[in-house]
Design a protein around this motif. Sequence first.
Motif, PDB file in Angstrom:
ATOM      1  N   GLY A  40      27.085  24.416  69.156  1.00  0.00           N
ATOM      2  CA  GLY A  40      27.449  23.014  69.713  1.00  0.00           C
ATOM      3  C   GLY A  40      28.279  22.722  68.673  1.00  0.00           C
ATOM      4  O   GLY A  40      29.352  21.412  68.902  1.00  0.00           O
ATOM      5  N   ALA A  41      27.864  22.544  67.492  1.00  0.00           N
ATOM      6  CA  ALA A  41      28.460  21.985  66.118  1.00  0.00           C
ATOM      7  C   ALA A  41      29.728  22.971  65.777  1.00  0.00           C
ATOM      8  O   ALA A  41      30.673  22.108  65.084  1.00  0.00           O
ATOM      9  CB  ALA A  41      27.663  21.899  65.140  1.00  0.00           C
ATOM     10  N   LEU A  42      29.637  24.081  65.828  1.00  0.00           N
ATOM     11  CA  LEU A  42      30.927  24.949  65.198  1.00  0.00           C
ATOM     12  C   LEU A  42      31.562  25.607  66.179  1.00  0.00           C
ATOM     13  O   LEU A  42      32.719  26.279  65.802  1.00  0.00           O
ATOM     14  CB  LEU A  42      30.214  25.796  64.309  1.00  0.00           C
ATOM     15  CG  LEU A  42      29.231  25.387  63.134  1.00  0.00           C
ATOM     16  CD1 LEU A  42      28.914  26.508  62.107  1.00  0.00           C
ATOM     17  CD2 LEU A  42      30.436  24.064  62.348  1.00  0.00           C
ATOM     18  N   GLY A  43      31.027  25.601  67.531  1.00  0.00           N
ATOM     19  CA  GLY A  43      32.041  25.947  68.790  1.00  0.00           C
ATOM     20  C   GLY A  43      31.788  27.407  69.202  1.00  0.00           C
ATOM     21  O   GLY A  43      32.490  28.252  69.883  1.00  0.00           O
TER      22      GLY A  43
ATOM     23  N   GLY B   7      33.177  31.285  72.571  1.00  0.00           N
ATOM     24  CA  GLY B   7      33.437  30.663  71.175  1.00  0.00           C
ATOM     25  C   GLY B   7      34.180  31.380  70.116  1.00  0.00           C
ATOM     26  O   GLY B   7      35.387  30.972  69.384  1.00  0.00           O
ATOM     27  N   PRO B   8      33.828  32.706  69.712  1.00  0.00           N
ATOM     28  CA  PRO B   8      34.614  33.164  68.632  1.00  0.00           C
ATOM     29  C   PRO B   8      35.883  33.589  69.031  1.00  0.00           C
ATOM     30  O   PRO B   8      37.012  33.232  68.147  1.00  0.00           O
ATOM     31  CB  PRO B   8      33.782  34.552  68.839  1.00  0.00           C
ATOM     32  CG  PRO B   8      32.537  34.274  69.077  1.00  0.00           C
ATOM     33  CD  PRO B   8      32.477  33.299  70.143  1.00  0.00           C
TER      34      PRO B   8
ATOM     35  N   ARG C 191      37.287  18.816  65.842  1.00  0.00           N
ATOM     36  CA  ARG C 191      36.508  18.147  66.676  1.00  0.00           C
ATOM     37  C   ARG C 191      36.894  18.426  68.001  1.00  0.00           C
ATOM     38  O   ARG C 191      36.134  18.864  69.006  1.00  0.00           O
ATOM     39  CB  ARG C 191      36.651  16.841  66.445  1.00  0.00           C
ATOM     40  CG  ARG C 191      35.511  15.929  67.147  1.00  0.00           C
ATOM     41  CD  ARG C 191      35.376  14.459  66.535  1.00  0.00           C
ATOM     42  NE  ARG C 191      36.566  13.632  66.467  1.00  0.00           N
ATOM     43  CZ  ARG C 191      36.920  12.912  67.537  1.00  0.00           C
ATOM     44  NH1 ARG C 191      36.142  12.802  68.680  1.00  0.00           N
ATOM     45  NH2 ARG C 191      38.127  12.187  67.652  1.00  0.00           N
ATOM     46  N   LYS C 192      38.305  18.343  68.556  1.00  0.00           N
ATOM     47  CA  LYS C 192      38.670  18.438  69.583  1.00  0.00           C
ATOM     48  C   LYS C 192      38.593  20.149  70.380  1.00  0.00           C
ATOM     49  O   LYS C 192      38.217  20.125  71.374  1.00  0.00           O
ATOM     50  CB  LYS C 192      40.130  18.206  70.034  1.00  0.00           C
ATOM     51  CG  LYS C 192      40.348  16.525  69.662  1.00  0.00           C
ATOM     52  CD  LYS C 192      39.812  15.940  71.074  1.00  0.00           C
ATOM     53  CE  LYS C 192      39.957  14.361  70.907  1.00  0.00           C
ATOM     54  NZ  LYS C 192      39.450  13.483  71.941  1.00  0.00           N
ATOM     55  N   ALA C 193      38.756  21.057  69.337  1.00  0.00           N
ATOM     56  CA  ALA C 193      38.583  22.283  69.591  1.00  0.00           C
ATOM     57  C   ALA C 193      37.319  22.785  69.915  1.00  0.00           C
ATOM     58  O   ALA C 193      37.096  23.427  71.045  1.00  0.00           O
ATOM     59  CB  ALA C 193      39.086  23.150  68.540  1.00  0.00           C
ATOM     60  N   ILE C 194      36.513  22.341  68.979  1.00  0.00           N
ATOM     61  CA  ILE C 194      35.051  22.558  69.362  1.00  0.00           C
ATOM     62  C   ILE C 194      34.422  22.084  70.522  1.00  0.00           C
ATOM     63  O   ILE C 194      33.669  22.487  71.562  1.00  0.00           O
ATOM     64  CB  ILE C 194      34.138  22.438  68.058  1.00  0.00           C
ATOM     65  CG1 ILE C 194      34.734  23.047  66.830  1.00  0.00           C
ATOM     66  CG2 ILE C 194      32.645  22.453  68.342  1.00  0.00           C
ATOM     67  CD1 ILE C 194      34.120  22.724  65.697  1.00  0.00           C
TER      68      ILE C 194
END
Length: 256
Positions: free
Chosen positions: A20-23, A152-153, A167-170
């Motif tokens: 959630g924090a790093l996507g 995510g990766p 912020r938007k990407a994640i």
Amino acid sequence: MGPEFWLFAAVGFAAQLVDGALGMAYGVVSTTVLLANGVPPAAASASVHAAKVFTGAASAVSHIAHRNVDWRLLLLLSLGGVLGGVVGTFVLTSIDGDLIKPYVVGWLGLMGVVILYRAWKGARPKPFSWKSPFPLGLAGGFFDAVGGGGWGPVVTSTLLGTGAEPRKAIGTTNAAEAFVAAAISATFLAALLSGHWQSGGMKQYLWSVLGLIGGGIVAAPVAGWMVKVLPLRALTWFVGLLVTGLAIWQGVALLL
């Protein structure tokens, strides 16, 4: 409530906090732990995606509340991800998903280097320049279904590599993941009911899945807040190190 519930609750909490924090990382971490406990690849992917329907929804609500979501990007990524996830699920239940893993690891490593370079240079985000988010979602959904974790990766790292605001990407990638996980879970269920896939008894993994769900739901609100308050350059460094680390970790696993 078996002891495996608490183990996987801890795994789900840690994985969702990072994801959630790093996507990224929820699927990769959870699937790796399941595989290490002897769960077959297709069953591991099905279990993780069943959990991600709930943790993804909680994460999406958190990111929307903190205004970390780009709505146009969310729509296009979700549409592509759903289609790619459905196709990837049928591939996984038909062939060995390990054949595709080296390509995912190679892309992951490349994006990790690009993100670290942007963090080192202190590059500022630019207006989102990825012209076709749909194909990106398509690839992310496919690899996510096949590898048990890859949304995510593939998606977050590519968005950041092309200069999107972290912020938007994640936040958007996490929000879209709920739709992708729901589509993949529904496809696993359809494959099971139609006889296309023999699961070998999914009931034995019930407490593991419930643990992943419980831990992930608790972590989701914290992760959404972290994305909002973390400094831009620190967030970029964290993501770059995580992506590169995951690439090295999975690359070594492929060679062993």
